[in-house]
Scaffold this motif. Structure first.
Motif, PDB file in Angstrom:
ATOM      1  N   GLU A 196       0.837  -1.210   0.000  1.00 41.75           N
ATOM      2  CA  GLU A 196       0.000   0.000   0.000  1.00 41.75           C
ATOM      3  C   GLU A 196       0.867   1.254   0.000  1.00 41.75           C
ATOM      4  O   GLU A 196       0.613   2.204  -0.745  1.00 41.75           O
ATOM      5  CB  GLU A 196      -0.925   0.001   1.217  1.00 41.75           C
ATOM      6  CG  GLU A 196      -2.032  -1.031   1.178  1.00 41.75           C
ATOM      7  CD  GLU A 196      -2.832  -1.040   2.476  1.00 41.75           C
ATOM      8  OE1 GLU A 196      -2.533  -0.193   3.366  1.00 41.75           O
ATOM      9  OE2 GLU A 196      -3.735  -1.886   2.606  1.00 41.75           O
ATOM     10  N   LEU A 197       1.890   1.246   0.837  1.00 44.89           N
ATOM     11  CA  LEU A 197       2.790   2.397   0.923  1.00 44.89           C
ATOM     12  C   LEU A 197       3.555   2.602  -0.380  1.00 44.89           C
ATOM     13  O   LEU A 197       3.732   3.738  -0.840  1.00 44.89           O
ATOM     14  CB  LEU A 197       3.774   2.212   2.085  1.00 44.89           C
ATOM     15  CG  LEU A 197       3.162   2.293   3.488  1.00 44.89           C
ATOM     16  CD1 LEU A 197       4.103   1.704   4.521  1.00 44.89           C
ATOM     17  CD2 LEU A 197       2.838   3.741   3.844  1.00 44.89           C
ATOM     18  N   MET A 198       3.995   1.515  -0.986  1.00 44.57           N
ATOM     19  CA  MET A 198       4.696   1.622  -2.258  1.00 44.57           C
ATOM     20  C   MET A 198       3.791   2.210  -3.334  1.00 44.57           C
ATOM     21  O   MET A 198       4.212   3.053  -4.132  1.00 44.57           O
ATOM     22  CB  MET A 198       5.227   0.246  -2.684  1.00 44.57           C
ATOM     23  CG  MET A 198       6.348  -0.278  -1.802  1.00 44.57           C
ATOM     24  SD  MET A 198       6.938  -1.930  -2.275  1.00 44.57           S
ATOM     25  CE  MET A 198       7.679  -1.577  -3.881  1.00 44.57           C
ATOM     26  N   GLY A 199       2.539   1.794  -3.345  1.00 40.99           N
ATOM     27  CA  GLY A 199       1.597   2.346  -4.306  1.00 40.99           C
ATOM     28  C   GLY A 199       1.332   3.820  -4.083  1.00 40.99           C
ATOM     29  O   GLY A 199       1.174   4.594  -5.044  1.00 40.99           O
ATOM     30  N   MET A 200       1.334   4.248  -2.825  1.00 38.61           N
ATOM     31  CA  MET A 200       1.088   5.661  -2.513  1.00 38.61           C
ATOM     32  C   MET A 200       2.171   6.573  -3.077  1.00 38.61           C
ATOM     33  O   MET A 200       1.907   7.720  -3.428  1.00 38.61           O
ATOM     34  CB  MET A 200       0.989   5.844  -0.992  1.00 38.61           C
ATOM     35  CG  MET A 200      -0.278   5.291  -0.378  1.00 38.61           C
ATOM     36  SD  MET A 200      -0.228   5.294   1.434  1.00 38.61           S
ATOM     37  CE  MET A 200      -0.057   7.028   1.770  1.00 38.61           C
ATOM     38  N   VAL A 201       3.384   6.057  -3.162  1.00 36.05           N
ATOM     39  CA  VAL A 201       4.495   6.902  -3.622  1.00 36.05           C
ATOM     40  C   VAL A 201       4.903   6.612  -5.067  1.00 36.05           C
ATOM     41  O   VAL A 201       5.907   7.133  -5.555  1.00 36.05           O
ATOM     42  CB  VAL A 201       5.728   6.756  -2.697  1.00 36.05           C
ATOM     43  CG1 VAL A 201       5.377   7.171  -1.276  1.00 36.05           C
ATOM     44  CG2 VAL A 201       6.280   5.330  -2.729  1.00 36.05           C
TER      45      VAL A 201
END
Length: 325
Positions: A136-141
């Motif tokens: 999720e965090l990777m997708g956010m950035v």
């Protein structure tokens, strides 16, 4: 008045340094009586030349350094009297994005491990759900799931900085100290990272202390601006006020150096005389007076206080009202 998210009150920091191998130790005044505040959901841009103390201020607010004097309050609570549990909660709520997107990442850890490390340290996500949170965090950035097992050296500079941003976001912080986060990147990549930080601020309600020497970058992201010179704040106020009605000659010189697509015929580049003085031996009076084109004899003997010149717009200059109002 709403309590600021974080507030520094006349903080100072000195370091003992040895100028040469056989020279005696001397005191370097890195930060000298700096006061600032950052509200919830607000970005404060901290600008100034290299060596003026910007990064030291960021480390003091992070708790990486202890101030020699003054106080730092987070949500109204003085950090000097914080308990161990309060310190742990503070470290979760305040995160940092570093200037060098390569040296700030462990080269022996995969991306998933780097982003997931804060989750493990603070025990925020169970082990079986950690990978989903990392993705999720990777997708956010703007990173893809396929990159989770790669090492930092396999990424470009902009992608490495995105990894650093994802790591900072992992613990859902309230404040992020961004220390020159785009200065090591190409111009086109700088714009992408700045836009990403702006999008994350709006989506997550983040606050930033955005440290930079490039005022054009500061203008794009900041709500308020503080300008530092030789360890001191010389001007602070709302962004548009600073750029349209500056009250200090150092700010004027910095603004004159900002590139313009269409040069203004009445605006000339201001070339300051001499070099910045050393914090090992600061000049008396106003620290800017040896380079100031408007300096008068009083500037060499009397240090101007940081005082309000316009509504919520402060400057440390004896003649700002005469010259810039």
């Amino acid at each position: 008045m709403t309590t600021p998210l974080i507030e520094a009150d006349t903080i100072s920091k000195t370091f003992a340094v040895r100028p040469g191998p056989f020279a005696p130790r001397r005191t370097l005044q890195a930060v000298d009586g700096v006061s600032l505040r950052i509200g919830a959901g607000e970005t404060l841009g901290l600008a100034g030349e290299s060596g003026c103390g910007k990064s030291t201020v960021g480390k003091l607010l992070m708790g990486l350094l202890e101030p020699d004097g003054g106080s730092i309050r987070f949500r109204g609570r003085d950090l000097a009297g914080a308990t161990r549990e309060e310190r742990t909660a503070f470290r979760k709520d305040v995160q940092m994005i570093f200037q060098d997107p390569f040296s700030s990442l462990n080269p022996r850890m995969r991306v998933g491990e780097i982003i997931g490390e804060p989750l493990a340290i603070h025990g925020l996500v169970p082990r079986d759900g950690r990978q989903q949170r990392i993705l999720e965090l990777m997708g956010m950035v703007g990173l893809s799931a396929e990159q989770i097992n790669r090492y930092p050296h396999e990424f470009s500079g902009g992608q490495r900085q995105r990894i650093g941003i994802a790591r900072a976001l992992a613990v859902s912080p309230k404040l992020i100290v961004a220390d020159e986060p785009v200065s090591a990147l190409d111009l086109s990549i700088q714009a992408q990272i700045i836009n990403l930080l702006d999008e994350l601020k709006r989506a997550l309600g983040l606050s930033y202390l955005f440290i930079a020497h490039d005022l054009s970058v500061v203008r794009h992201l900041s709500d308020r601006v503080a300008v530092m010179y030789l360890g001191r704040i010389v001007e602070t106020g709302p962004r548009d006020e600073i750029f349209a009605r500056f009250q200090h000659p150092y700010t004027e010189a910095l603004l004159s150096a900002v590139p313009r697509v269409i040069p203004a015929p009445d605006k000339k580049r201001i070339i300051l005389k001499g070099d910045p003085p050393t914090p090992l031996d600061p000049p008396p009076g106003c620290p800017f007076h040896p380079r100031c084109p408007y300096a008068e004899p009083v500037c060499a003997t009397s240090r101007p206080p940081l005082e309000e010149k316009r509504t919520d717009h402060l400057a440390a200059c004896h003649f700002s009202k005469k010259l810039f109002c």
